[in-house]
Scaffold this active site. Structure first.
Site, PDB file in Angstrom:
ATOM      1  N   GLU A 267       0.856  -1.197   0.000  1.00 38.18           N
ATOM      2  CA  GLU A 267       0.000   0.000   0.000  1.00 38.18           C
ATOM      3  C   GLU A 267       0.885   1.239   0.000  1.00 38.18           C
ATOM      4  O   GLU A 267       1.575   1.517   0.969  1.00 38.18           O
ATOM      5  CB  GLU A 267      -0.893  -0.010   1.240  1.00 38.18           C
ATOM      6  CG  GLU A 267      -1.708   1.263   1.433  1.00 38.18           C
ATOM      7  CD  GLU A 267      -2.335   1.347   2.817  1.00 38.18           C
ATOM      8  OE1 GLU A 267      -2.538   2.475   3.306  1.00 38.18           O
ATOM      9  OE2 GLU A 267      -2.601   0.277   3.410  1.00 38.18           O
TER      10      GLU A 267
ATOM     11  N   LYS B  11     -10.999  -1.455   7.473  1.00 40.66           N
ATOM     12  CA  LYS B  11      -9.731  -1.123   8.109  1.00 40.66           C
ATOM     13  C   LYS B  11     -10.002  -0.570   9.506  1.00 40.66           C
ATOM     14  O   LYS B  11     -10.543   0.524   9.657  1.00 40.66           O
ATOM     15  CB  LYS B  11      -8.992  -0.080   7.263  1.00 40.66           C
ATOM     16  CG  LYS B  11      -7.744   0.486   7.916  1.00 40.66           C
ATOM     17  CD  LYS B  11      -7.127   1.562   7.038  1.00 40.66           C
ATOM     18  CE  LYS B  11      -5.984   2.274   7.729  1.00 40.66           C
ATOM     19  NZ  LYS B  11      -5.349   3.297   6.880  1.00 40.66           N
TER      20      LYS B  11
END
Length: 216
Positions: A43, A133
Site C-alpha cells: 500500500e 480497516k
C-alpha cells in the site's frame, strides 16, 4: 485482475505493507525490500512525494507478478480515481467516505475504508466495502475485533496502527483477516537498512501463518 482475485491474494498472505517514504527513490527501495520478504500486498500512501507516479511505475514493474500494488491515505473519490488510473489494484482510506466507496465499486476495485465504531462498520458494509480497516488499531488493541465480530460477524476486519510482531498473533486469533503494517516494518529505511525490512517482513508473514494454523 478481477476484484475478488485481488481480495483473495491479500487474504492469502494476510499482511499489507504500508509504505510511507520521504522520496520516490526511498519508496522504490522500500518496496523492493518488501517484495523480497514474501509480502504480496503493498500500500503506497498518498503522503509519499510523487505517490501517483510511484504507483504507476511500480504497478508497471510488477504487473506480470503476484504482487498487488494499492494506494493508501486516499481521502476522496477524486484521488481514488487518479490512483486507479495509475494502476492501483485496491484503495485504502483512513476513514469511511461514501463517495470513495461508490467510485471503487463502480470500477470493481476493492476498497478498505477506516472504521472505529459499530455505526461506521454498518455504514461501510451497507455501502459495499470489501474489507474494513480498523484504524487506529492501537486505540483499543485486538479486543476491538472480538467486540465488532459479536454483533457484526459478517465484517472482514483488518487492523492498521499498533500491529507489531509481539501482538500480530493476537490480532489474527481475535478474528482479523489480515493486518496492515507500517513503520514497524519500514523503519530501517531511515538509515538505509533495507535488509531489515525484508527480515521483519518475513517474520510477519510467518507469524500470521502460524497464528492461522493454531486456529484450525
Amino acid at each position: 485482475m478481477k476484484k475478488y482475485d485481488t481480495i483473495n491474494r491479500i487474504l492469502e498472505c494476510g499482511v499489507v505493507a504500508v509504505v510511507r517514504a520521504e522520496s520516490k527513490k526511498q519508496g522504490h527501495n522500500i518496496i523492493e525490500a518488501i517484495v523480497k520478504s514474501g509480502i504480496k500486498a503493498v500500500e503506497i500512501t498518498l503522503t509519499v512525494p510523487g505517490a501517483v507516479d510511484i504507483i504507476k511505475e511500480i504497478a508497471e514493474t510488477y504487473k506480470e507478478t503476484d504482487i498487488i500494488i494499492g494506494a493508501g491515505t486516499v481521502l476522496d473519490a477524486e484521488s481514488a480515481r487518479a490512483v486507479i488510473l495509475a494502476g492501483a489494484k485496491y484503495i485504502v482510506s483512513p476513514y469511511f467516505d461514501i463517495d470513495t466507496v461508490k467510485l471503487c465499486n463502480r470500477y470493481a476495485i476493492p476498497i478498505m475504508p477506516g472504521v472505529m465504531t459499530p455505526k461506521e462498520v454498518v455504514e461501510a458494509l451497507e455501502a459495499g466495502a470489501d474489507i474494513l480497516k480498523v484504524f487506529p488499531g492501537n486505540a483499543f488493541g485486538p479486543s476491538i475485533i472480538k467486540a465488532f465480530k459479536g454483533p457484526l460477524p459478517q465484517g472482514n476486519y483488518m487492523p492498521t496502527g499498533g500491529v507489531d510482531l509481539d501482538n500480530v498473533s493476537e490480532w489474527i486469533k481475535a478474528g482479523a483477516i489480515a493486518v496492515g503494517v507500517g513503520s514497524v516494518l519500514t523503519k530501517g529505511a531511515k538509515t538505509g537498512d533495507y535488509e531489515s525490512i525484508t527480515k521483519i517482513g518475513k517474520l510477519f508473514v510467518e507469524a500470521v501463518k502460524n497464528a492461522r494454523e493454531e486456529l484450525v
